[in-house]
Design a protein around this motif. Structure first.
Motif, PDB file in Angstrom:
ATOM      1  N   MET A 199      -2.861   9.400 -34.600  1.00  0.00           N
ATOM      2  CA  MET A 199      -3.341  10.113 -33.391  1.00  0.00           C
ATOM      3  C   MET A 199      -4.336   9.451 -32.723  1.00  0.00           C
ATOM      4  O   MET A 199      -4.686   8.016 -33.798  1.00  0.00           O
ATOM      5  CB  MET A 199      -3.771  10.260 -35.115  1.00  0.00           C
ATOM      6  N   ARG A 200      -4.869   9.905 -31.961  1.00  0.00           N
ATOM      7  CA  ARG A 200      -6.682   9.525 -31.191  1.00  0.00           C
ATOM      8  C   ARG A 200      -7.866   9.714 -32.067  1.00  0.00           C
ATOM      9  O   ARG A 200      -8.050  11.177 -33.118  1.00  0.00           O
ATOM     10  CB  ARG A 200      -6.348   9.624 -29.864  1.00  0.00           C
ATOM     11  N   ILE A 201      -8.411   9.054 -32.011  1.00  0.00           N
ATOM     12  CA  ILE A 201      -9.634   9.141 -32.308  1.00  0.00           C
ATOM     13  C   ILE A 201     -10.692   9.572 -31.420  1.00  0.00           C
ATOM     14  O   ILE A 201     -10.761   9.498 -29.671  1.00  0.00           O
ATOM     15  CB  ILE A 201     -10.469   7.409 -33.163  1.00  0.00           C
ATOM     16  N   ALA A 202     -11.593  10.371 -31.628  1.00  0.00           N
ATOM     17  CA  ALA A 202     -11.885  11.373 -29.659  1.00  0.00           C
ATOM     18  C   ALA A 202     -13.566  11.044 -31.105  1.00  0.00           C
ATOM     19  O   ALA A 202     -13.484  11.618 -32.661  1.00  0.00           O
ATOM     20  CB  ALA A 202     -11.514  12.046 -29.625  1.00  0.00           C
ATOM     21  N   ARG A 203     -14.194  11.614 -29.980  1.00  0.00           N
ATOM     22  CA  ARG A 203     -15.553  12.574 -30.027  1.00  0.00           C
ATOM     23  C   ARG A 203     -15.820  14.107 -29.924  1.00  0.00           C
ATOM     24  O   ARG A 203     -15.791  13.951 -29.027  1.00  0.00           O
ATOM     25  CB  ARG A 203     -16.853  11.760 -29.953  1.00  0.00           C
ATOM     26  N   VAL A 204     -16.059  15.474 -30.726  1.00  0.00           N
ATOM     27  CA  VAL A 204     -16.370  16.390 -30.278  1.00  0.00           C
ATOM     28  C   VAL A 204     -17.213  16.264 -28.869  1.00  0.00           C
ATOM     29  O   VAL A 204     -18.507  15.866 -29.284  1.00  0.00           O
ATOM     30  CB  VAL A 204     -15.800  17.326 -30.464  1.00  0.00           C
ATOM     31  N   ILE A 205     -17.561  16.755 -27.903  1.00  0.00           N
ATOM     32  CA  ILE A 205     -18.107  16.260 -26.797  1.00  0.00           C
ATOM     33  C   ILE A 205     -18.903  17.662 -26.617  1.00  0.00           C
ATOM     34  O   ILE A 205     -19.981  17.845 -25.636  1.00  0.00           O
ATOM     35  CB  ILE A 205     -18.282  15.189 -25.622  1.00  0.00           C
ATOM     36  N   GLY A 206     -17.949  19.045 -26.457  1.00  0.00           N
ATOM     37  CA  GLY A 206     -18.481  19.553 -25.733  1.00  0.00           C
ATOM     38  C   GLY A 206     -17.207  21.386 -25.856  1.00  0.00           C
ATOM     39  O   GLY A 206     -16.560  21.279 -26.528  1.00  0.00           O
ATOM     40  N   SER A 207     -17.129  22.262 -25.073  1.00  0.00           N
ATOM     41  CA  SER A 207     -16.358  22.891 -25.556  1.00  0.00           C
ATOM     42  C   SER A 207     -16.381  24.153 -24.091  1.00  0.00           C
ATOM     43  O   SER A 207     -16.875  23.300 -22.880  1.00  0.00           O
ATOM     44  CB  SER A 207     -17.113  24.440 -26.213  1.00  0.00           C
ATOM     45  N   VAL A 208     -14.763  24.884 -24.267  1.00  0.00           N
ATOM     46  CA  VAL A 208     -14.728  25.509 -22.892  1.00  0.00           C
ATOM     47  C   VAL A 208     -14.813  26.577 -22.657  1.00  0.00           C
ATOM     48  O   VAL A 208     -13.510  27.188 -24.582  1.00  0.00           O
ATOM     49  CB  VAL A 208     -13.429  25.202 -22.158  1.00  0.00           C
ATOM     50  N   VAL A 209     -14.626  28.066 -21.714  1.00  0.00           N
ATOM     51  CA  VAL A 209     -14.557  29.122 -22.542  1.00  0.00           C
ATOM     52  C   VAL A 209     -13.520  29.447 -20.852  1.00  0.00           C
ATOM     53  O   VAL A 209     -13.699  29.340 -19.890  1.00  0.00           O
ATOM     54  CB  VAL A 209     -15.837  30.023 -21.722  1.00  0.00           C
ATOM     55  N   SER A 210     -12.553  30.438 -21.189  1.00  0.00           N
ATOM     56  CA  SER A 210     -11.958  30.724 -20.417  1.00  0.00           C
ATOM     57  C   SER A 210     -11.192  31.768 -20.265  1.00  0.00           C
ATOM     58  O   SER A 210     -10.389  32.509 -22.133  1.00  0.00           O
ATOM     59  CB  SER A 210     -10.255  29.833 -20.200  1.00  0.00           C
ATOM     60  N   THR A 211     -11.648  33.143 -19.611  1.00  0.00           N
ATOM     61  CA  THR A 211     -11.434  33.661 -20.394  1.00  0.00           C
ATOM     62  C   THR A 211      -9.349  34.446 -19.617  1.00  0.00           C
ATOM     63  O   THR A 211      -8.607  35.217 -20.125  1.00  0.00           O
ATOM     64  CB  THR A 211     -11.806  35.365 -18.613  1.00  0.00           C
ATOM     65  N   VAL A 212      -8.860  34.285 -18.276  1.00  0.00           N
ATOM     66  CA  VAL A 212      -7.813  33.899 -17.863  1.00  0.00           C
ATOM     67  C   VAL A 212      -6.726  33.517 -19.050  1.00  0.00           C
ATOM     68  O   VAL A 212      -6.909  31.544 -18.110  1.00  0.00           O
ATOM     69  CB  VAL A 212      -8.236  34.283 -16.101  1.00  0.00           C
ATOM     70  N   LYS A 213      -5.805  33.561 -19.108  1.00  0.00           N
ATOM     71  CA  LYS A 213      -5.335  32.345 -19.874  1.00  0.00           C
ATOM     72  C   LYS A 213      -3.901  32.527 -20.237  1.00  0.00           C
ATOM     73  O   LYS A 213      -3.689  34.096 -20.662  1.00  0.00           O
ATOM     74  CB  LYS A 213      -6.355  31.814 -21.133  1.00  0.00           C
ATOM     75  N   THR A 214      -3.576  32.020 -21.100  1.00  0.00           N
ATOM     76  CA  THR A 214      -2.553  32.599 -21.513  1.00  0.00           C
ATOM     77  C   THR A 214      -2.000  33.211 -22.572  1.00  0.00           C
ATOM     78  O   THR A 214      -2.830  32.902 -23.214  1.00  0.00           O
ATOM     79  CB  THR A 214      -1.502  30.969 -21.725  1.00  0.00           C
ATOM     80  N   GLU A 215      -0.997  33.931 -23.669  1.00  0.00           N
ATOM     81  CA  GLU A 215      -1.746  34.836 -23.959  1.00  0.00           C
ATOM     82  C   GLU A 215      -2.139  34.555 -25.530  1.00  0.00           C
ATOM     83  O   GLU A 215      -2.634  34.702 -26.722  1.00  0.00           O
ATOM     84  CB  GLU A 215      -0.658  36.007 -24.485  1.00  0.00           C
ATOM     85  N   THR A 216      -1.042  33.658 -25.413  1.00  0.00           N
ATOM     86  CA  THR A 216      -0.863  32.714 -26.771  1.00  0.00           C
ATOM     87  C   THR A 216      -1.543  31.924 -27.570  1.00  0.00           C
ATOM     88  O   THR A 216      -2.358  31.470 -28.683  1.00  0.00           O
ATOM     89  CB  THR A 216       0.380  31.895 -27.415  1.00  0.00           C
ATOM     90  N   LEU A 217      -2.609  31.747 -26.315  1.00  0.00           N
ATOM     91  CA  LEU A 217      -4.455  30.602 -26.678  1.00  0.00           C
ATOM     92  C   LEU A 217      -5.085  31.962 -26.935  1.00  0.00           C
ATOM     93  O   LEU A 217      -6.399  31.139 -27.930  1.00  0.00           O
ATOM     94  CB  LEU A 217      -4.459  30.728 -25.371  1.00  0.00           C
ATOM     95  N   THR A 218      -5.074  32.938 -27.353  1.00  0.00           N
ATOM     96  CA  THR A 218      -5.854  33.919 -27.343  1.00  0.00           C
ATOM     97  C   THR A 218      -7.056  34.011 -29.369  1.00  0.00           C
ATOM     98  O   THR A 218      -6.025  33.549 -29.746  1.00  0.00           O
ATOM     99  CB  THR A 218      -5.588  35.604 -27.085  1.00  0.00           C
ATOM    100  N   GLY A 219      -7.485  33.295 -28.688  1.00  0.00           N
ATOM    101  CA  GLY A 219      -8.711  33.555 -30.234  1.00  0.00           C
ATOM    102  C   GLY A 219      -9.060  31.185 -30.483  1.00  0.00           C
ATOM    103  O   GLY A 219      -9.612  30.726 -31.178  1.00  0.00           O
ATOM    104  N   ALA A 220      -7.509  30.990 -29.998  1.00  0.00           N
ATOM    105  CA  ALA A 220      -7.982  29.929 -31.214  1.00  0.00           C
ATOM    106  C   ALA A 220      -9.050  28.672 -30.091  1.00  0.00           C
ATOM    107  O   ALA A 220      -9.348  29.221 -28.310  1.00  0.00           O
ATOM    108  CB  ALA A 220      -6.499  28.961 -29.341  1.00  0.00           C
ATOM    109  N   LYS A 221      -9.405  27.790 -30.465  1.00  0.00           N
ATOM    110  CA  LYS A 221     -10.766  27.505 -30.641  1.00  0.00           C
ATOM    111  C   LYS A 221     -10.588  25.910 -28.950  1.00  0.00           C
ATOM    112  O   LYS A 221     -10.248  25.190 -30.117  1.00  0.00           O
ATOM    113  CB  LYS A 221     -11.665  27.124 -31.738  1.00  0.00           C
TER     114      LYS A 221
END
Lengths: 94, 94, 94, 94, 94
Positions: free
Chosen positions: E1-23
């Protein structure tokens, strides 16, 4: 899929049985970054030396017409006719 | 498949049971790029130190005659006799 | 399999349920190339800090005795006793 | 998922049959690190040149509406509207 | 597993249906090596900006509570409380 150029070939007598008959080509990244070394891919489209090709890797490399459990992790799946980008390389096959 | 040279071997007493009997060799990239460190691959073709081999990685590494659920991610599947390229390395096995 | 040294450990309270009870160790590449950062692997062989180990990655990391669908991508599968190479590192466990 | 910008397209006549009809775009990493070269991803969301997208790789790239065994290892799954980070890049689609 | 820091977020309207609701969070490697760029991972543990997390990649990223065929290749599976190493980074969550 990786963009690569066919730069050579490999001959191997002693190999896993399921590789028998597979055409093994040496390919190298097209770009200037040298993070990836030349590697070997199975050719399934009749690619020739000097041609630019698309290589698929990982489990996708086995979604082609290999003997079904061949231990393959890189397969050439397309010969590039034209590759057109903004800032990088533009390539047109002769 | 990666092009690598066999540079050594590994001995391990404490290991996952399904690795028992597996021949573990240390291999290193053949080229000059040092993006990939030496790593360990299971030998299935009788490769010896100094030989140039093809290593398959990922799930493909388990498509060979290991005990079926061995946790293997790199397997030597061919010994290279001749490797001929335009711009890189040309190798002929003695 | 990657060659790595165990350099530390990780404590995590909030985590995916299937990780509960898993021993998470921080490992780092043994060599001098720094293309790969330290990362976390699940220990299944009782490895201790300072020991050199073999780490399997990708889907192979789940071919060990984890809870069956644990989302694990790196697992320690062997403790190295001796690693002997031509040109790189020779290591003998104390 | 990788963050990438669409920088071009690829035309290929000779290719694996299951790729027929797939829209092949050239994408490049958004950041400054040049560890990854431009590569080719299948577009499934109608992305256009210049747009920032999310690309999924590996077996996940086949969890989309491709012909079921297409040998695909990179797929564009989202067009980014806004990407906001502390220290890196902040991007807002026009 | 990679060690990482959360540095931001992404907003996407047009995306694959199965991604809906994913943070979708942007994460970056914790260490100093810059071989890996910031990338996007699905959060399944309620991680917040600035926190250090473990990210699992590849097919393991789908072994969590996503919609079952979501095309995900990186998932945050743990929030790190304490990370203790010899030579690298020691991190204690506030």
């Amino acid at each position: 899929m990786r963009i690569a150029r066919v730069i050579g070939s490999v001959v191997s007598t002693v190999k896993t049985e399921t590789l028998t008959g597979a055409k093994l080509l040496v390919v190298a990244p097209l770009g200037e970054t040298h993070a990836v070394e030349p590697y070997v891919a199975v050719d399934t489209v009749g690619a020739g030396r000097g041609e630019v090709v698309l290589v698929t890797t990982g489990s996708a490399a086995r979604m082609v017409e290999h003997p079904s459990h061949a231990p393959v992790d890189a397969t050439i799946i397309a010969i590039v006719d034209r590759l057109e980008t903004d800032a990088w390389i533009t390539y047109i096959k002769d």
